[in-house]
Structures are given as C-alpha cells and as structure tokens.
Scaffold this motif. Structure first.
Motif, mmCIF file in Angstrom:
data_model
loop_
_atom_site.group_PDB
_atom_site.id
_atom_site.type_symbol
_atom_site.label_atom_id
_atom_site.label_comp_id
_atom_site.label_asym_id
_atom_site.label_seq_id
_atom_site.Cartn_x
_atom_site.Cartn_y
_atom_site.Cartn_z
ATOM 1 N N LYS A 1 0.833 -1.208 0.000
ATOM 2 C CA LYS A 1 0.000 0.000 0.000
ATOM 3 C C LYS A 1 0.862 1.250 0.000
ATOM 4 O O LYS A 1 0.574 2.218 -0.740
ATOM 5 C CB LYS A 1 -0.908 -0.009 1.224
ATOM 6 N N GLU A 2 1.912 1.259 0.813
ATOM 7 C CA GLU A 2 2.820 2.407 0.845
ATOM 8 C C GLU A 2 3.444 2.640 -0.526
ATOM 9 O O GLU A 2 3.570 3.781 -0.992
ATOM 10 C CB GLU A 2 3.911 2.158 1.893
ATOM 11 N N LEU A 3 3.813 1.576 -1.172
ATOM 12 C CA LEU A 3 4.463 1.666 -2.478
ATOM 13 C C LEU A 3 3.531 2.252 -3.531
ATOM 14 O O LEU A 3 3.977 2.961 -4.441
ATOM 15 C CB LEU A 3 4.917 0.265 -2.895
ATOM 16 N N LEU A 4 2.225 1.980 -3.427
ATOM 17 C CA LEU A 4 1.262 2.374 -4.461
ATOM 18 C C LEU A 4 0.468 3.636 -4.128
ATOM 19 O O LEU A 4 -0.403 4.042 -4.909
ATOM 20 C CB LEU A 4 0.282 1.231 -4.720
ATOM 21 N N THR A 5 0.770 4.275 -3.002
ATOM 22 C CA THR A 5 0.005 5.473 -2.631
ATOM 23 C C THR A 5 0.849 6.673 -2.232
ATOM 24 O O THR A 5 0.354 7.803 -2.279
ATOM 25 C CB THR A 5 -0.957 5.153 -1.460
ATOM 26 N N ARG A 6 2.101 6.475 -1.824
ATOM 27 C CA ARG A 6 2.877 7.598 -1.287
ATOM 28 C C ARG A 6 3.283 8.587 -2.372
ATOM 29 O O ARG A 6 2.996 9.794 -2.269
ATOM 30 C CB ARG A 6 4.111 7.097 -0.539
ATOM 31 N N HIS A 7 3.964 8.141 -3.384
ATOM 32 C CA HIS A 7 4.512 9.044 -4.408
ATOM 33 C C HIS A 7 3.578 9.031 -5.614
ATOM 34 O O HIS A 7 3.696 8.190 -6.513
ATOM 35 C CB HIS A 7 5.926 8.614 -4.784
ATOM 36 N N LYS A 8 2.657 9.947 -5.644
ATOM 37 C CA LYS A 8 1.537 9.896 -6.580
ATOM 38 C C LYS A 8 1.964 9.995 -8.041
ATOM 39 O O LYS A 8 1.464 9.260 -8.894
ATOM 40 C CB LYS A 8 0.535 10.994 -6.229
ATOM 41 N N SER A 9 2.867 10.885 -8.343
ATOM 42 C CA SER A 9 3.286 11.026 -9.742
ATOM 43 C C SER A 9 4.021 9.785 -10.222
ATOM 44 O O SER A 9 3.832 9.329 -11.359
ATOM 45 C CB SER A 9 4.171 12.264 -9.915
ATOM 46 N N THR A 10 4.853 9.219 -9.363
ATOM 47 C CA THR A 10 5.590 8.006 -9.718
ATOM 48 C C THR A 10 4.641 6.828 -9.900
ATOM 49 O O THR A 10 4.786 6.030 -10.835
ATOM 50 C CB THR A 10 6.631 7.677 -8.631
ATOM 51 N N VAL A 11 3.643 6.716 -9.030
ATOM 52 C CA VAL A 11 2.659 5.627 -9.122
ATOM 53 C C VAL A 11 1.830 5.767 -10.388
ATOM 54 O O VAL A 11 1.571 4.774 -11.098
ATOM 55 C CB VAL A 11 1.752 5.619 -7.876
ATOM 56 N N ALA A 12 1.400 6.993 -10.692
ATOM 57 C CA ALA A 12 0.598 7.220 -11.901
ATOM 58 C C ALA A 12 1.383 6.832 -13.148
ATOM 59 O O ALA A 12 0.838 6.209 -14.078
ATOM 60 C CB ALA A 12 0.167 8.679 -11.967
ATOM 61 N N GLU A 13 2.647 7.174 -13.166
ATOM 62 C CA GLU A 13 3.498 6.821 -14.314
ATOM 63 C C GLU A 13 3.645 5.304 -14.421
ATOM 64 O O GLU A 13 3.563 4.736 -15.522
ATOM 65 C CB GLU A 13 4.864 7.478 -14.157
ATOM 66 N N PHE A 14 3.850 4.653 -13.293
ATOM 67 C CA PHE A 14 3.994 3.200 -13.293
ATOM 68 C C PHE A 14 2.717 2.518 -13.777
ATOM 69 O O PHE A 14 2.757 1.607 -14.621
ATOM 70 C CB PHE A 14 4.349 2.721 -11.889
ATOM 71 N N LEU A 15 1.562 2.932 -13.243
ATOM 72 C CA LEU A 15 0.296 2.295 -13.620
ATOM 73 C C LEU A 15 -0.043 2.526 -15.090
ATOM 74 O O LEU A 15 -0.589 1.638 -15.751
ATOM 75 C CB LEU A 15 -0.832 2.817 -12.727
ATOM 76 N N THR A 16 0.259 3.696 -15.583
ATOM 77 C CA THR A 16 -0.015 3.989 -16.991
ATOM 78 C C THR A 16 0.769 3.066 -17.908
ATOM 79 O O THR A 16 0.250 2.575 -18.927
ATOM 80 C CB THR A 16 0.323 5.454 -17.308
ATOM 81 N N LYS A 17 2.001 2.799 -17.543
ATOM 82 C CA LYS A 17 2.857 1.944 -18.371
ATOM 83 C C LYS A 17 2.556 0.454 -18.178
ATOM 84 O O LYS A 17 2.805 -0.342 -19.092
ATOM 85 C CB LYS A 17 4.331 2.199 -18.034
ATOM 86 N N ASN A 18 2.027 0.090 -17.032
ATOM 87 C CA ASN A 18 1.919 -1.338 -16.691
ATOM 88 C C ASN A 18 0.507 -1.767 -16.298
ATOM 89 O O ASN A 18 0.333 -2.825 -15.692
ATOM 90 C CB ASN A 18 2.865 -1.658 -15.518
ATOM 91 N N GLU A 19 -0.513 -0.978 -16.660
ATOM 92 C CA GLU A 19 -1.855 -1.250 -16.155
ATOM 93 C C GLU A 19 -2.414 -2.594 -16.609
ATOM 94 O O GLU A 19 -3.166 -3.241 -15.869
ATOM 95 C CB GLU A 19 -2.817 -0.131 -16.569
ATOM 96 N N ASP A 20 -2.053 -3.051 -17.788
ATOM 97 C CA ASP A 20 -2.634 -4.304 -18.288
ATOM 98 C C ASP A 20 -2.236 -5.492 -17.411
ATOM 99 O O ASP A 20 -3.095 -6.201 -16.883
ATOM 100 C CB ASP A 20 -2.212 -4.541 -19.741
ATOM 101 N N TRP A 21 -0.951 -5.733 -17.282
ATOM 102 C CA TRP A 21 -0.524 -6.882 -16.482
ATOM 103 C C TRP A 21 -0.767 -6.660 -14.996
ATOM 104 O O TRP A 21 -1.099 -7.606 -14.267
ATOM 105 C CB TRP A 21 0.948 -7.215 -16.724
ATOM 106 N N PHE A 22 -0.614 -5.375 -14.545
ATOM 107 C CA PHE A 22 -0.751 -5.115 -13.122
ATOM 108 C C PHE A 22 -2.172 -5.409 -12.647
ATOM 109 O O PHE A 22 -2.366 -6.147 -11.660
ATOM 110 C CB PHE A 22 -0.382 -3.657 -12.815
ATOM 111 N N PHE A 23 -3.179 -4.866 -13.314
ATOM 112 C CA PHE A 23 -4.551 -5.080 -12.859
ATOM 113 C C PHE A 23 -5.038 -6.497 -13.139
ATOM 114 O O PHE A 23 -5.893 -7.011 -12.400
ATOM 115 C CB PHE A 23 -5.488 -4.052 -13.484
ATOM 116 N N ALA A 24 -4.486 -7.122 -14.143
ATOM 117 C CA ALA A 24 -4.834 -8.528 -14.378
ATOM 118 C C ALA A 24 -4.378 -9.389 -13.209
ATOM 119 O O ALA A 24 -5.125 -10.238 -12.699
ATOM 120 C CB ALA A 24 -4.212 -9.002 -15.682
ATOM 121 N N ASP A 25 -3.143 -9.166 -12.761
ATOM 122 C CA ASP A 25 -2.633 -9.907 -11.601
ATOM 123 C C ASP A 25 -3.337 -9.481 -10.322
ATOM 124 O O ASP A 25 -3.641 -10.312 -9.450
ATOM 125 C CB ASP A 25 -1.126 -9.682 -11.457
#
Length: 437
Positions: free
Chosen positions: A287-311
């Motif tokens: 949770k800390e990894l996915l909520t603390r640094h908002k701009s970094t998390v948004a960039e990560f999710l945008t690039k990896n949303e397909d596999w990330f949300f599937a898993d």
C-alpha cells in the motif's frame, strides 16, 4: 657508675627485631642514671611518632590507636612505606585518574566503533564455536546500537539533541554502515534487531543541512532494496527487513526503482503468505508503495496497467483468503479514487471483466467487503462514457443490483455513503439496453 651491658645474644635478637619492623629501636634493659632514663623516653617517643609501627610489639599497636590518622599516611613504594602529606597524595591520585580517564564518546566515535564491530560480526560469526557464553564484542555491538537509538529518539529523561543526531546521521551514511547493518542483522539478538530497525527508520527522516542524506546514499546503493525485499522470504527476519524496506521507499527515487523492477510482482505472493504477520506487513508495504509518491505511481500504472490489474484482480480480489480480498478491495479504491490516477481509473471502469469481479464482491457475506466494493462499483456506474457492454450488464442485472444496494448500509450513519448510493440507484434505474457495435 657503669651501665649493665646488653648481652651479645640479646643484642642479636633485638637487631633481628629491628630489621623485621623497620623502625623498632633498641632499648637497654634498665636505665642506670637520669641521663639514660631521659634517653629512653626520647627513644620511646620516637617509636610513638615513627612512620612505621611494629606489628609485633604491643606498644606499637597501642601507639597506632593513639596517633591521628595523618601521621600514618604515606605511599607504599618499592623502597618501603614513605610518609607524606595526605592532601598532596590525594591530589596526585586524582590527577592520575584524570589523566587516564576515557573521554565520552561522540556520535561519530559511536558509529565508527559500531562499524568495526559489524565488520567483526560479518567476518567471524560463521566461524564462532557454539557456546553458551556470549561474545563480548557482540554484546558491545548491541549496546552501541541501543545507544544510537537513544541519541536519535531520546528517552524519558532527555529529548534528542539535533546536533548529535546530525553528526550520527552524517557518519552513518558516510561509509557503508547501513549495508553492514542489513547484512549482519541475522547475527544480532531479537532485541538488538528491533533497535536496529528503529535506528534505520529514524535515519531516513534525519536532515543534515536541510537535506535528507539517506536519499542520496540509497540512490547510490539501490541494490540494498534487493536484499531487503528478499527478507520477506525469511520468516525470522521478514518483519525487520519489511519495516526497513517500508521506510526506505519513503524516498521517491527508491520507490521508483522498486516499481520499475520485478520486485513489485513478488508482493502478490507475499501478501498471501501463510504467516499472518508477514502477510499483513507485506500488504502494508504494498500500500505504501502504491500510494505515497503519486506522480511516480501514476506513471507506473499507466505503463503497466494491463498486467498489473490482471494480476491484482486474479490474485488478490479473487483470492480465497478473506483478509486478502478485504485489503485488496480497499487499496484498489484508494488507487482509483486518487485524482492523479484519473486516466488509469477511466480505463479500469471500462472493462467488462473488472465489472463482473466487482459485482461478485458486492455479493460477499462480509459487509466490510461489500462497502469497499461499492466505492469502486460506483465508478463504473458514474462513468459518463460507459461502453455498451457495461451498460447492458447493468441493465441485465438491474433488479438484483437494486435490491442488493437498497439493503446495503454501513454500521454507522454515513450521509455521504447514502448520497452516493441514491445516485447510483437512480443511474441504474434509468439505463436502457444498447446495441453492441
């Protein structure tokens, strides 16, 4: 009139007495005249005030009781007992003590000595024979780590001193003390591991000249995150390493490194470990990894949303473990409702597969999961650009959804929840079937 001479044998005996007692003087058996009697008194007086009293003669013992203590003062040297002024001797002793008294350790000294002891631990712990007697250096290492914790946190009697904290922090990160501490952590006792974990946590927040030097150090030593994350697989060390890892990802550069590595995928497994404490700790770190640094998390999710949300959906939201499902749906709501993730949220709520998963969670027997699932489900309904398949699923299941949502109420009165629920019910009621393209 002549005096009675002392016999040769008596003289030898008395000479022997003199040698043994250092200051026992020979007296004639009796005085023959006044002159000799005066001489005898003079000699007796010398015995009474001499620097050493015979332990064999009764007169000597009595004399020592009558004399003030300063008359018996002196220092024992190789040549015998030498009298002297007690005040001079006392000041001399104090001076010598002051000369050899060790100076108090500075925070810099403390860290350097701790680093040396960690090196000793790293080199020798595997070769130490099994013994019930603790290693003195390891005991000293424990004391040093405890002392560092007191400097950083203070105690019931004193607050931490900013200058001391800055000195300790600067020296700690000047060389690889953190790496040594992480590597040697399994060699320490349980209490010392706890102290070390608190020290590492505090150092991540310490500023030196208004700068977080821990961030600079970790940026140059990002491989330490590889060591810490592997700690989740060690049941004895997982909680200590997990706590350290969670503190380190407070720095954005560190969180970015972890998100862009393969490490992030491991959390889907760590969260479901059989050990409840370790699984909960992994979930908190995730949770800390996915909520603390908002701009970094948004960039990560945008690039990896397909596999990330599937898993995420298949491994966490559909997990057989109730606690895992509850934590996962709560975190999903936090991620999607964050404004910085609006683009990712829009894409997520356009997926028919994801909608089906949320509708199943609304049917959970657990009210906690139902409430959290509703907060994500409402995003599908509120989407003004709902795909046709989303609309048709909602229309097909309209009657069931309306009944389910009508009965859904939180344990405590929540006006915001009731307002959102009313809006969702109205929206579903107004939907009409659409033709699929």
């Amino acid at each position: 009139m002549s005096c009675n001479p002392v016999s040769r044998e008596g003289t030898k005996h008395q000479i022997g007495e003199k040698k043994a007692s250092f200051s026992l003087y020979l007296f004639p058996a009796r005085s023959c005249n006044a002159k000799n009697r005066a001489r005898g008194k003079e000699e007796e007086e010398r015995v009474r005030i001499g620097s050493c009293v015979s332990t064999r003669g009764g007169a000597g013992r009595d004399a020592s009781k009558r004399l003030p203590s300063q008359h018996l003062s002196g220092s024992l040297t190789s040549s015998g007992y030498v009298a002297g002024d007690p005040s001079d001797q006392q000041s001399d002793v104090v001076g010598k003590k002051g000369l050899f008294k060790s100076k108090p350790r500075t925070p810099v000294d403390l860290v350097r000595q701790t680093r040396d002891l960690l090196l000793y631990s790293h080199r020798s712990i595997s070769s130490l024979p099994d013994s019930s007697k603790p290693d003195e250096k390891m005991v000293e290492l424990s004391r040093n780590i405890r002392e560092m914790k007191f400097i950083l946190y203070g105690n019931s009697e004193a607050e931490p001193v900013a200058e001391a904290c800055a000195q300790l922090t600067q020296e700690f990160f000047r060389e690889d003390t953190l790496r040594l501490l992480i590597t040697c952590l399994p060699n320490l006792t349980l209490e010392t591991r706890k102290d070390a974990t608190q020290v590492v946590a505090n150092l991540q927040r310490q500023q030196v000249n208004y700068k977080l030097i821990a961030s600079d150090y970790l940026e140059a030593n990002l491989d330490l995150m590889d060591v810490l994350i592997q700690g989740f697989e060690n049941i004895d060390m997982a909680l200590h390493y997990g706590s350290m890892f969670r503190e380190c990802i407070r720095h954005q550069i560190v969180a970015k490194y972890v998100l862009e590595s393969e490490h992030v995928k491991k959390f889907f497994d760590y969260i479901q470990l059989a050990n409840f404490d370790i699984a909960a700790d992994a979930a908190a770190t995730f949770k800390e990894l996915l909520t603390r640094h908002k701009s970094t998390v948004a960039e990560f999710l945008t690039k990896n949303e397909d596999w990330f949300f599937a898993d995420y959906n298949s491994k966490l939201l559909e997990s057989v473990n109730y606690v895992t499902r509850r934590q996962a749906i709560k975190l999903l709501g936090d991620i999607l409702l964050d404004r910085s993730n609006s683009a990712v949220m829009t894409k997520y709520v356009s997926s028919m597969d994801y909608l089906m998963i949320l509708m199943n969670l609304l049917r959970e027997s657990s009210k906690s999961i139902q409430i959290e699932a509703f907060h994500v489900f409402k995003l599908f309904v509120a989407n003004q650009n709902k795909p046709a398949e989303i609309v048709n699923i909602l229309v097909t299941n309209r009657s069931k959804l309306l009944r389910l949502l009508a009965d859904l109420k939180p344990d405590k009165d929540d006006e915001r929840f009731e307002a959102d629920k009313s809006q969702v019910l109205r929206e579903i009621s107004s939907l009409e079937m659409q033709d699929l393209a």
